[in-house]
Design a protein around this motif. Structure first.
Motif, PDB file in Angstrom:
ATOM      1  N   GLY A  61       1.007  -0.864  -0.043  1.00 31.85           N
ATOM      2  CA  GLY A  61      -0.221   0.330  -0.426  1.00 31.85           C
ATOM      3  C   GLY A  61       0.909   0.917  -0.020  1.00 31.85           C
ATOM      4  O   GLY A  61       0.537   2.198   0.019  1.00 31.85           O
ATOM      5  N   LYS A  62       1.953   0.980  -0.186  1.00 29.41           N
ATOM      6  CA  LYS A  62       3.026   1.936   0.119  1.00 29.41           C
ATOM      7  C   LYS A  62       4.520   2.458  -1.011  1.00 29.41           C
ATOM      8  O   LYS A  62       4.613   1.277  -1.355  1.00 29.41           O
ATOM      9  N   VAL A  63       4.991   2.647  -1.473  1.00 31.05           N
ATOM     10  CA  VAL A  63       5.312   3.074  -2.313  1.00 31.05           C
ATOM     11  C   VAL A  63       7.186   2.893  -1.670  1.00 31.05           C
ATOM     12  O   VAL A  63       7.340   4.086  -0.867  1.00 31.05           O
ATOM     13  N   VAL A  64       7.687   1.924  -2.001  1.00 33.66           N
ATOM     14  CA  VAL A  64       8.882   1.769  -1.330  1.00 33.66           C
ATOM     15  C   VAL A  64      10.530   1.773  -2.320  1.00 33.66           C
ATOM     16  O   VAL A  64      10.131   1.458  -2.727  1.00 33.66           O
ATOM     17  N   LEU A  65      11.582   2.597  -1.276  1.00 29.86           N
ATOM     18  CA  LEU A  65      12.267   2.583  -2.226  1.00 29.86           C
ATOM     19  C   LEU A  65      13.491   1.649  -1.399  1.00 29.86           C
ATOM     20  O   LEU A  65      13.642   2.648   0.105  1.00 29.86           O
ATOM     21  N   VAL A  66      13.740   1.206  -1.409  1.00 25.88           N
ATOM     22  CA  VAL A  66      14.563  -0.263  -0.380  1.00 25.88           C
ATOM     23  C   VAL A  66      16.712  -0.150  -1.442  1.00 25.88           C
ATOM     24  O   VAL A  66      16.201   0.017  -2.685  1.00 25.88           O
ATOM     25  N   GLU A  67      17.530   0.689  -0.989  1.00 27.40           N
ATOM     26  CA  GLU A  67      18.700   0.738  -1.677  1.00 27.40           C
ATOM     27  C   GLU A  67      20.069  -0.093  -0.194  1.00 27.40           C
ATOM     28  O   GLU A  67      19.883   0.032   0.623  1.00 27.40           O
ATOM     29  N   PHE A  68      20.296  -0.794  -0.835  1.00 23.54           N
ATOM     30  CA  PHE A  68      21.160  -1.917  -0.982  1.00 23.54           C
ATOM     31  C   PHE A  68      22.292  -1.053  -0.793  1.00 23.54           C
ATOM     32  O   PHE A  68      22.857  -0.142  -1.650  1.00 23.54           O
ATOM     33  N   TRP A  69      23.404  -0.399   0.608  1.00 21.15           N
ATOM     34  CA  TRP A  69      24.878  -0.261   0.800  1.00 21.15           C
ATOM     35  C   TRP A  69      25.291  -1.048   1.809  1.00 21.15           C
ATOM     36  O   TRP A  69      24.850  -1.545   2.656  1.00 21.15           O
ATOM     37  N   THR A  70      26.628   0.087   1.952  1.00 28.32           N
ATOM     38  CA  THR A  70      27.594  -0.160   2.906  1.00 28.32           C
ATOM     39  C   THR A  70      28.207   0.963   3.015  1.00 28.32           C
ATOM     40  O   THR A  70      28.698   1.843   2.530  1.00 28.32           O
ATOM     41  N   HIS A  71      28.707   0.957   4.319  1.00 30.06           N
ATOM     42  CA  HIS A  71      28.949   2.399   4.720  1.00 30.06           C
ATOM     43  C   HIS A  71      30.482   2.762   4.352  1.00 30.06           C
ATOM     44  O   HIS A  71      31.036   4.041   4.091  1.00 30.06           O
ATOM     45  N   GLU A  72      31.648   1.635   3.660  1.00 27.28           N
ATOM     46  CA  GLU A  72      32.544   1.846   3.371  1.00 27.28           C
ATOM     47  C   GLU A  72      32.670   2.038   2.156  1.00 27.28           C
ATOM     48  O   GLU A  72      33.894   2.044   0.959  1.00 27.28           O
ATOM     49  N   TYR A 148      16.383  -0.114  -5.751  1.00 26.45           N
ATOM     50  CA  TYR A 148      14.920  -1.086  -6.013  1.00 26.45           C
ATOM     51  C   TYR A 148      13.689  -0.162  -5.501  1.00 26.45           C
ATOM     52  O   TYR A 148      13.552  -0.156  -4.362  1.00 26.45           O
ATOM     53  N   LEU A 149      13.117  -0.258  -6.726  1.00 21.76           N
ATOM     54  CA  LEU A 149      11.065   1.041  -6.423  1.00 21.76           C
ATOM     55  C   LEU A 149      10.305  -0.483  -6.572  1.00 21.76           C
ATOM     56  O   LEU A 149      10.247  -1.072  -7.724  1.00 21.76           O
ATOM     57  N   ILE A 150       9.178  -0.098  -5.307  1.00 21.90           N
ATOM     58  CA  ILE A 150       8.409  -0.921  -4.925  1.00 21.90           C
ATOM     59  C   ILE A 150       6.972  -0.203  -5.198  1.00 21.90           C
ATOM     60  O   ILE A 150       7.323   0.286  -4.453  1.00 21.90           O
ATOM     61  N   ASP A 151       5.785  -0.555  -5.455  1.00 23.52           N
ATOM     62  CA  ASP A 151       5.044  -0.096  -6.002  1.00 23.52           C
ATOM     63  C   ASP A 151       3.868  -0.619  -4.506  1.00 23.52           C
ATOM     64  O   ASP A 151       4.139  -1.160  -4.005  1.00 23.52           O
ATOM     65  N   ARG A 152       2.911   0.102  -4.635  1.00 24.33           N
ATOM     66  CA  ARG A 152       2.087  -0.331  -3.881  1.00 24.33           C
ATOM     67  C   ARG A 152       1.076  -1.511  -3.717  1.00 24.33           C
ATOM     68  O   ARG A 152       0.863  -2.114  -2.727  1.00 24.33           O
ATOM     69  N   ASP A 153       1.460  -2.990  -4.506  1.00 30.44           N
ATOM     70  CA  ASP A 153       0.948  -3.788  -4.465  1.00 30.44           C
ATOM     71  C   ASP A 153       2.074  -4.645  -4.180  1.00 30.44           C
ATOM     72  O   ASP A 153       1.869  -5.560  -4.510  1.00 30.44           O
ATOM     73  N   GLY A 154       3.304  -4.106  -3.954  1.00 27.72           N
ATOM     74  CA  GLY A 154       4.401  -4.712  -2.955  1.00 27.72           C
ATOM     75  C   GLY A 154       4.921  -5.436  -4.939  1.00 27.72           C
ATOM     76  O   GLY A 154       5.656  -6.798  -4.041  1.00 27.72           O
ATOM     77  N   ASP A 167      17.925  11.100 -12.528  1.00 27.01           N
ATOM     78  CA  ASP A 167      16.099  12.271 -12.699  1.00 27.01           C
ATOM     79  C   ASP A 167      15.693  11.301 -12.707  1.00 27.01           C
ATOM     80  O   ASP A 167      14.653  10.778 -12.643  1.00 27.01           O
ATOM     81  N   GLU A 168      15.930   9.680 -13.348  1.00 27.57           N
ATOM     82  CA  GLU A 168      14.917   9.006 -13.509  1.00 27.57           C
ATOM     83  C   GLU A 168      14.323   7.910 -12.677  1.00 27.57           C
ATOM     84  O   GLU A 168      13.097   7.916 -12.294  1.00 27.57           O
ATOM     85  N   THR A 169      15.465   8.132 -11.419  1.00 29.37           N
ATOM     86  CA  THR A 169      15.410   7.154  -9.532  1.00 29.37           C
ATOM     87  C   THR A 169      13.668   8.370  -9.788  1.00 29.37           C
ATOM     88  O   THR A 169      12.177   7.707  -9.141  1.00 29.37           O
ATOM     89  N   GLU A 170      13.701   9.148  -9.891  1.00 31.46           N
ATOM     90  CA  GLU A 170      13.053  10.292  -9.143  1.00 31.46           C
ATOM     91  C   GLU A 170      11.522  10.281 -10.016  1.00 31.46           C
ATOM     92  O   GLU A 170      10.637  10.497  -8.658  1.00 31.46           O
ATOM     93  N   GLN A 171      11.745  10.537 -11.414  1.00 33.60           N
ATOM     94  CA  GLN A 171      10.106  10.656 -11.580  1.00 33.60           C
ATOM     95  C   GLN A 171       9.620   9.436 -11.828  1.00 33.60           C
ATOM     96  O   GLN A 171       8.682   9.391 -11.961  1.00 33.60           O
ATOM     97  N   ARG A 172      10.591   8.387 -11.918  1.00 35.51           N
ATOM     98  CA  ARG A 172       9.414   6.653 -11.310  1.00 35.51           C
ATOM     99  C   ARG A 172       8.734   7.020 -10.167  1.00 35.51           C
ATOM    100  O   ARG A 172       7.983   6.405  -9.376  1.00 35.51           O
TER     101      ARG A 172
END
Length: 180
Positions: A61-72, A148-154, A167-172
């Protein structure tokens, strides 16, 4: 190495990587959730910062941006201001950002170092520590940073690896938030 052989080697590596990704992950567009794969759950998370534990199913039900990262990872640090800008701009409109901190090196597994990095970089969104790489594996991820961008349907409707494509990420994100 001769230029033709170098090009052939680079192409072979690229094709091997593309074959390793879950099928269909690159094909879906922001408005085409029926063709997109369901987002995997967060698996084997060691600890959560800035949030109680979250689940992908609980975020439906939410729009979710998942970011895989590491601090180094320098590339992750270059992307971080853009992730922060997306969070600052769109969280009030319903965007949920979840950082999945997956260490590349042993010292990155230390929760005190992760907490220090979260403070240092002003990360206020939820961050999961994936020290055993179980979420990384569940998502079939291979890169730092990865979005990874997840829509409201998961469903995973967009992905980007490395720096750039801001820019494309923000547009999506805007497209998905605009859908009622």
């Amino acid at each position: 190495m001769k230029p033709i052989r170098l090009v052939a080697a680079v192409l072979a590596v690229g094709l091997a990587l593309a074959a390793a990704w879950p099928s269909g992950w690159g094909a879906a567009r922001a408005g085409d959730s029926a063709a997109a794969p369901a987002a995997p759950e967060f698996a084997g998370i060691d600890r959560w910062f800035n949030s109680p534990p979250l689940t992908v199913s609980g975020l439906r039900g939410k729009v979710v941006l998942v970011e895989f990262w590491t601090h180094e990872c320098i590339n992750c640090l270059h992307v971080l201001p853009h992730t922060k800008a997306l969070y600052d701009t769109y969280a009030k409109q319903g965007l949920v950002v979840v950082g999945v901190h997956t260490p590349e090196f042993e010292e990155e597994r230390d929760p005190a170092r992760v907490a220090a990095a979260i403070r240092q970089y002003g990360i206020t969104w939820p961050v999961a520590t994936d020290n055993e790489m179980r979420t990384w594996d569940a998502w079939g991820n291979q890169f730092w940073p990865a979005l990874y961008l997840i829509d409201r349907d998961g469903r995973v409707v967009y992905r980007h690896f490395g720096e750039g494509n801001y820019d494309e990420t923000e547009q999506r994100i805007r497209q998905l938030l605009a859908k009622a």
